[in-house]
Design a protein around this motif. Structure first.
Motif, PDB file in Angstrom:
ATOM      1  N   ARG A 156     -20.252   8.688  20.782  1.00  0.00           N
ATOM      2  CA  ARG A 156     -20.423   8.775  19.330  1.00  0.00           C
ATOM      3  C   ARG A 156     -19.443   9.801  18.760  1.00  0.00           C
ATOM      4  O   ARG A 156     -19.409  10.947  19.184  1.00  0.00           O
ATOM      5  CB  ARG A 156     -21.844   9.180  18.982  1.00  0.00           C
ATOM      6  CG  ARG A 156     -22.089   9.226  17.475  1.00  0.00           C
ATOM      7  CD  ARG A 156     -23.536   9.452  17.142  1.00  0.00           C
ATOM      8  NE  ARG A 156     -23.747   9.347  15.705  1.00  0.00           N
ATOM      9  CZ  ARG A 156     -24.944   9.322  15.132  1.00  0.00           C
ATOM     10  NH1 ARG A 156     -26.024   9.404  15.882  1.00  0.00           N
ATOM     11  NH2 ARG A 156     -25.053   9.215  13.825  1.00  0.00           N
ATOM     12  N   VAL A 163     -17.314   6.370   9.096  1.00  0.00           N
ATOM     13  CA  VAL A 163     -18.411   5.412   9.126  1.00  0.00           C
ATOM     14  C   VAL A 163     -18.652   5.053  10.582  1.00  0.00           C
ATOM     15  O   VAL A 163     -17.727   4.626  11.279  1.00  0.00           O
ATOM     16  CB  VAL A 163     -18.059   4.147   8.322  1.00  0.00           C
ATOM     17  CG1 VAL A 163     -19.158   3.103   8.482  1.00  0.00           C
ATOM     18  CG2 VAL A 163     -17.866   4.480   6.854  1.00  0.00           C
ATOM     19  N   THR A 164     -19.851   5.246  11.068  1.00  0.00           N
ATOM     20  CA  THR A 164     -20.160   5.031  12.481  1.00  0.00           C
ATOM     21  C   THR A 164     -21.349   4.092  12.608  1.00  0.00           C
ATOM     22  O   THR A 164     -22.355   4.269  11.934  1.00  0.00           O
ATOM     23  CB  THR A 164     -20.487   6.373  13.167  1.00  0.00           C
ATOM     24  OG1 THR A 164     -19.377   7.246  13.029  1.00  0.00           O
ATOM     25  CG2 THR A 164     -20.773   6.171  14.641  1.00  0.00           C
ATOM     26  N   ARG A 165     -21.209   3.089  13.468  1.00  0.00           N
ATOM     27  CA  ARG A 165     -22.303   2.152  13.693  1.00  0.00           C
ATOM     28  C   ARG A 165     -22.473   1.930  15.189  1.00  0.00           C
ATOM     29  O   ARG A 165     -21.511   1.610  15.885  1.00  0.00           O
ATOM     30  CB  ARG A 165     -22.031   0.814  13.007  1.00  0.00           C
ATOM     31  CG  ARG A 165     -23.240  -0.142  13.079  1.00  0.00           C
ATOM     32  CD  ARG A 165     -22.931  -1.518  12.534  1.00  0.00           C
ATOM     33  NE  ARG A 165     -22.480  -1.495  11.152  1.00  0.00           N
ATOM     34  CZ  ARG A 165     -22.155  -2.582  10.461  1.00  0.00           C
ATOM     35  NH1 ARG A 165     -22.220  -3.778  11.047  1.00  0.00           N
ATOM     36  NH2 ARG A 165     -21.751  -2.492   9.218  1.00  0.00           N
ATOM     37  N   HIS A 166     -23.698   2.126  15.656  1.00  0.00           N
ATOM     38  CA  HIS A 166     -24.026   1.833  17.055  1.00  0.00           C
ATOM     39  C   HIS A 166     -24.336   0.346  17.133  1.00  0.00           C
ATOM     40  O   HIS A 166     -25.341  -0.120  16.602  1.00  0.00           O
ATOM     41  CB  HIS A 166     -25.225   2.681  17.490  1.00  0.00           C
ATOM     42  CG  HIS A 166     -25.681   2.402  18.876  1.00  0.00           C
ATOM     43  ND1 HIS A 166     -27.003   2.429  19.257  1.00  0.00           N
ATOM     44  CD2 HIS A 166     -24.984   2.083  20.005  1.00  0.00           C
ATOM     45  CE1 HIS A 166     -27.119   2.143  20.525  1.00  0.00           C
ATOM     46  NE2 HIS A 166     -25.905   1.931  21.009  1.00  0.00           N
ATOM     47  N   VAL A 167     -23.466  -0.427  17.806  1.00  0.00           N
ATOM     48  CA  VAL A 167     -23.593  -1.886  17.762  1.00  0.00           C
ATOM     49  C   VAL A 167     -24.224  -2.489  19.013  1.00  0.00           C
ATOM     50  O   VAL A 167     -24.700  -3.627  18.977  1.00  0.00           O
ATOM     51  CB  VAL A 167     -22.219  -2.543  17.495  1.00  0.00           C
ATOM     52  CG1 VAL A 167     -21.693  -2.134  16.138  1.00  0.00           C
ATOM     53  CG2 VAL A 167     -21.212  -2.209  18.596  1.00  0.00           C
ATOM     54  N   TRP A 271     -19.913   2.168  20.117  1.00  0.00           N
ATOM     55  CA  TRP A 271     -19.876   2.668  18.749  1.00  0.00           C
ATOM     56  C   TRP A 271     -18.651   2.105  18.046  1.00  0.00           C
ATOM     57  O   TRP A 271     -17.550   2.093  18.593  1.00  0.00           O
ATOM     58  CB  TRP A 271     -19.812   4.193  18.724  1.00  0.00           C
ATOM     59  CG  TRP A 271     -21.009   4.860  19.311  1.00  0.00           C
ATOM     60  CD1 TRP A 271     -21.225   5.202  20.619  1.00  0.00           C
ATOM     61  CD2 TRP A 271     -22.182   5.264  18.607  1.00  0.00           C
ATOM     62  NE1 TRP A 271     -22.444   5.780  20.775  1.00  0.00           N
ATOM     63  CE2 TRP A 271     -23.059   5.851  19.556  1.00  0.00           C
ATOM     64  CE3 TRP A 271     -22.571   5.206  17.262  1.00  0.00           C
ATOM     65  CZ2 TRP A 271     -24.306   6.358  19.201  1.00  0.00           C
ATOM     66  CZ3 TRP A 271     -23.814   5.718  16.913  1.00  0.00           C
ATOM     67  CH2 TRP A 271     -24.664   6.288  17.869  1.00  0.00           C
ATOM     68  N   THR A 273     -16.331   2.626  14.692  1.00  0.00           N
ATOM     69  CA  THR A 273     -16.080   3.679  13.705  1.00  0.00           C
ATOM     70  C   THR A 273     -14.859   3.354  12.855  1.00  0.00           C
ATOM     71  O   THR A 273     -13.914   2.699  13.306  1.00  0.00           O
ATOM     72  CB  THR A 273     -15.841   5.045  14.393  1.00  0.00           C
ATOM     73  OG1 THR A 273     -14.684   4.951  15.227  1.00  0.00           O
ATOM     74  CG2 THR A 273     -17.025   5.450  15.239  1.00  0.00           C
ATOM     75  N   ARG A 279     -13.391   1.547   4.389  1.00  0.00           N
ATOM     76  CA  ARG A 279     -14.415   0.538   4.173  1.00  0.00           C
ATOM     77  C   ARG A 279     -14.322  -0.031   2.757  1.00  0.00           C
ATOM     78  O   ARG A 279     -14.945  -1.041   2.454  1.00  0.00           O
ATOM     79  CB  ARG A 279     -15.820   1.109   4.404  1.00  0.00           C
ATOM     80  CG  ARG A 279     -16.143   1.467   5.840  1.00  0.00           C
ATOM     81  CD  ARG A 279     -15.990   0.308   6.814  1.00  0.00           C
ATOM     82  NE  ARG A 279     -16.683  -0.906   6.396  1.00  0.00           N
ATOM     83  CZ  ARG A 279     -17.958  -1.157   6.621  1.00  0.00           C
ATOM     84  NH1 ARG A 279     -18.704  -0.270   7.260  1.00  0.00           N
ATOM     85  NH2 ARG A 279     -18.502  -2.281   6.243  1.00  0.00           N
ATOM     86  N   ASP A 289     -17.026  -5.678  10.214  1.00  0.00           N
ATOM     87  CA  ASP A 289     -18.276  -6.437  10.327  1.00  0.00           C
ATOM     88  C   ASP A 289     -18.182  -7.520  11.394  1.00  0.00           C
ATOM     89  O   ASP A 289     -19.177  -7.781  12.106  1.00  0.00           O
ATOM     90  CB  ASP A 289     -18.626  -7.055   8.970  1.00  0.00           C
ATOM     91  CG  ASP A 289     -18.989  -5.996   7.932  1.00  0.00           C
ATOM     92  OD1 ASP A 289     -19.326  -4.859   8.336  1.00  0.00           O
ATOM     93  OD2 ASP A 289     -18.927  -6.294   6.732  1.00  0.00           O
ATOM     94  N   ALA A 292     -18.584  -5.787  14.710  1.00  0.00           N
ATOM     95  CA  ALA A 292     -19.965  -5.341  14.903  1.00  0.00           C
ATOM     96  C   ALA A 292     -20.845  -6.496  15.353  1.00  0.00           C
ATOM     97  O   ALA A 292     -21.666  -6.351  16.268  1.00  0.00           O
ATOM     98  CB  ALA A 292     -20.502  -4.724  13.611  1.00  0.00           C
TER      99      ALA A 292
END
Length: 297
Positions: A156, A163-167, A271, A273, A279, A289, A292
């Motif tokens: 992480r 912008v961070t997303r755990h996918v 992750w 990012t 974005r 997207d 992800a």
């Protein structure tokens, strides 16, 4: 009639960038390579900046170039100018409202070679106007410096401006090719150390993992060692020995056999990012997207 003092000339960004490259590299040759320019061109830029500032910025030493007092005083304002230029580039990129253009990704070697290609094929089919650049590297690229627009990482990120997303969480396992296993004793918790293993050379990552699980091994535990993960995995697929990888990757080869399933292995968190301002770009949002969704499948 009074004589007016001429206003000092403001150095342009190209000269400041050349100056900082020499500061960071310590020599004209190394800095020229980092900027993909020639040493004579870089020398002229430094000379032009010295002319504008009215002072020598570097002096030659036995170890290369070192900053003079005037040069040292210029470093901090030059860094501020660099940060402002990067912020301006990010803001401009984030406001790009067209889909046509390039998105630069960075991911690990294994992710780049064995997970992303089919995902990027689908992305290109859906959005052929978007060009993709992929930096296959195990090092963590600095998104703030625009070394990449979007990063796929197994740790992480800690920068607050991302912008961070755990996918996903990718389970991993021990694998060997069926040809390696022919004629050998079955691999068990009691004899696994008697088998050939494929590991890393300079990196202590696997050694630390085994030791944390209670197995006090050293680098000689691995009969074949290479820090390039793709080479190591191909060695496993060729029958060199037992290796560790993502189950998602190994399951594509029907000749690979999963071993030692009784040993619990941690999953690899995935992750995704990107910089917050990026974005705001439809092109970046589409790629972000799509990655992800595909990586989470």
């Amino acid at each position: 009639m009074h004589n007016k003092t001429a206003a000092p000339t403001s150095p342009d960004w190209d000269l400041i960038r050349a100056f900082l490259a020499v500061v960071d590299a310590g020599s004209l040759t190394a800095a020229a390579g980092a900027l993909a320019t020639s040493q004579p061109t870089l020398s002229r830029q430094i000379a032009q900046l010295e002319q504008q500032t009215g002072a020598a910025l570097f002096e030659r030493t036995t170890r290369g170039l070192s900053l003079t007092e005037a040069g040292d005083a210029l470093v901090e304002p030059a860094r501020r100018m660099q940060a402002a230029a990067q912020a301006l580039a990010l803001a401009a990129a984030g406001r790009a409202q067209t889909l046509a253009g390039t998105v630069r990704l960075t991911a690990s070697e294994m992710m780049s070679a064995h997970v992303l290609p089919p995902i990027l094929v689908q992305l290109r089919a859906a959005h052929p106007e978007i060009e993709i650049e992929l930096v296959a590297s195990n090092r963590v690229d600095n998104l703030l410096a625009r070394e990449a627009d979007i990063a796929i990482r197994m740790v992480r990120p800690d920068q607050g401006s991302l912008v961070t997303r755990h996918v996903a969480d990718y389970p991993i396992g021990f694998y060997a090719h069926a040809d390696y296993l022919k004629g050998r004793a079955p691999v068990t918790p009691d004899n696994f150390a008697e088998h050939d293993w494929v590991g890393l050379d300079q990196s202590p990552q696997l050694i630390d993992g085994f030791r944390s699980a209670g197995f006090n091994i050293d680098r000689h535990f691995f009969a074949f060692r290479c820090d390039n993960n793709i080479v190591g995995w191909e060695a496993v697929r060729a029958g060199m020995g037992i290796g560790i990888t993502m189950q998602r990757v190994a399951e594509r080869d029907p000749q690979l056999v999963r071993l030692l399933q009784e040993f619990p292995l941690p999953s690899l968190p995935v992750w995704l990012t990107a910089h917050r301002e990026l974005r705001g770009s439809p092109r970046m949002r589409i790629v972000f997207d799509a990655l992800a969704e595909a990586l989470g499948d």
